[in-house]
Scaffold this motif. Structure first.
Motif, PDB file in Angstrom:
ATOM      1  N   LEU A  65     -22.442 -51.296  70.868  1.00 28.55           N
ATOM      2  CA  LEU A  65     -21.465 -50.446  71.571  1.00 28.55           C
ATOM      3  C   LEU A  65     -22.105 -49.135  72.020  1.00 28.55           C
ATOM      4  CD1 LEU A  65     -18.383 -51.029  69.226  1.00 28.55           C
ATOM      5  CD2 LEU A  65     -18.628 -51.853  71.572  1.00 28.55           C
ATOM      6  N   ILE A  66     -22.938 -48.565  71.173  1.00 30.91           N
ATOM      7  CA  ILE A  66     -23.602 -47.298  71.520  1.00 30.91           C
ATOM      8  C   ILE A  66     -24.546 -47.524  72.709  1.00 30.91           C
ATOM      9  CG2 ILE A  66     -25.271 -45.565  70.720  1.00 30.91           C
ATOM     10  CD1 ILE A  66     -23.992 -45.959  67.877  1.00 30.91           C
ATOM     11  N   HIS A  67     -25.298 -48.614  72.638  1.00 29.59           N
ATOM     12  CA  HIS A  67     -26.260 -48.922  73.703  1.00 29.59           C
ATOM     13  C   HIS A  67     -25.539 -49.151  75.035  1.00 29.59           C
ATOM     14  CE1 HIS A  67     -30.134 -50.108  75.248  1.00 29.59           C
ATOM     15  NE2 HIS A  67     -29.556 -51.158  75.821  1.00 29.59           N
ATOM     16  N   ALA A  68     -24.392 -49.839  74.973  1.00 25.65           N
ATOM     17  CA  ALA A  68     -23.612 -50.105  76.200  1.00 25.65           C
ATOM     18  C   ALA A  68     -23.031 -48.806  76.755  1.00 25.65           C
ATOM     19  CB  ALA A  68     -22.496 -51.097  75.890  1.00 25.65           C
ATOM     20  N   GLY A  69     -22.712 -47.867  75.885  1.00 24.93           N
ATOM     21  CA  GLY A  69     -22.168 -46.572  76.305  1.00 24.93           C
ATOM     22  C   GLY A  69     -20.737 -46.675  76.781  1.00 24.93           C
ATOM     23  N   GLY A  70     -20.176 -45.523  77.088  1.00 28.10           N
ATOM     24  CA  GLY A  70     -18.777 -45.470  77.541  1.00 28.10           C
ATOM     25  C   GLY A  70     -18.169 -44.152  77.097  1.00 28.10           C
TER      26      GLY A  70
END
Ligand SMILES: [Zn+2]
Length: 252
Positions: free
Chosen positions: A164-169
């Protein structure tokens, strides 16, 4: 009138002016200063306080500690200090310390969202407490994980949080008008919050939100890699400890 909390709208505001409401010498020999508005985060909600300085009349005072008392934020300064009501001051906070706290707090909230997505959701898996200190970051859930399943969960959660962190948002702060509106964002009814008041809800890139008064990063990517250091389960509780990979926290 309670102190206006500037950090609620902007976690990246490291400098601002304020007006002195009152100051007094405390019993511990430190001066207690209240301002009309503040960028300083007072210790609470599982997050440590900010540190920094208050500058006025060509004098600069180091703020050692910040506490909340009855809606007022009290800035503690060493020794006896002359700051008079109505005086304009310049406040600055330690931005590196704030940024670390924002990353840690966001990581903790994201961990809650990831657990929810993985099926550990309310009402069976309520979050019972959370602490986001550099030396100890831990979210506690009110249920048990079998010993045989803990290592698997630890690994799966670490993979999911980092994905989730790598995907960002965007990390978004939403003001829910009341508890019912908050329940729609959070997936549970926050009945411990006062009735009839708006609720500040922080959501992690569209995942389940949580009522929260802490400071956060604006995008999940800013959290950086996270390690799940330990999962401990007993007495009806499961404590999930975590650390930022670059924070130097040791596995306990
Ligand atoms: Zn929070």
């Amino acid at each position: 009138m309670p102190t206006r909390l500037l950090y609620l709208n902007d976690s990246y505001c490291y400098e601002a002016n304020a007006s002195v409401k009152w100051s007094e010498l405390g019993l511990d020999g430190r001066t207690r200063v209240a301002l009309d508005q503040t960028i300083f985060y007072a210790k609470g909600g599982g997050q440590p306080c900010d540190r920094g300085a208050i500058e006025g009349n060509r004098m600069k005072f180091e703020v050692l500690e910040v506490v909340a008392e009855n809606g007022e934020v009290i800035h503690l300064i060493a020794g006896k200090v002359d700051l008079i009501p109505g005086q304009e001051v310049r406040c600055t906070i330690d931005s590196a310390r704030r940024r670390l706290h924002s990353r840690l707090h966001s990581a903790g909230e994201l961990l809650c969202a990831a657990m929810w997505d993985m099926g550990y959701k309310y009402p069976l898996w309520p979050v019972s407490s959370a602490i986001h200190y550099p030396e100890r970051s831990c979210v506690e859930f009110g249920n048990l994980v079998n010993e045989s399943a803990r290592e698997t969960l630890k690994r799966a959660l670490e993979v999911e949080v980092n994905r989730l962190i790598h995907a960002g948002g965007a990390v978004q702060v939403v003001t829910a008008s009341d508890r019912t509106a908050a329940a729609e964002l959070c997936g549970y009814f926050p009945d411990y919050l006062p009735e009839g008041h708006s609720v500040r809800v922080v959501t992690m890139a569209g995942h389940r939100g949580r009522p929260c008064v802490g400071t956060h990063v604006s995008d999940l990517k800013e959290i950086g890699p996270v390690t799940i250091t330990k999962i401990k389960s007993g007495k009806g509780r499961t404590a999930v400890s975590y650390a930022l990979a670059d924070s130097g926290a040791k596995e306990t």
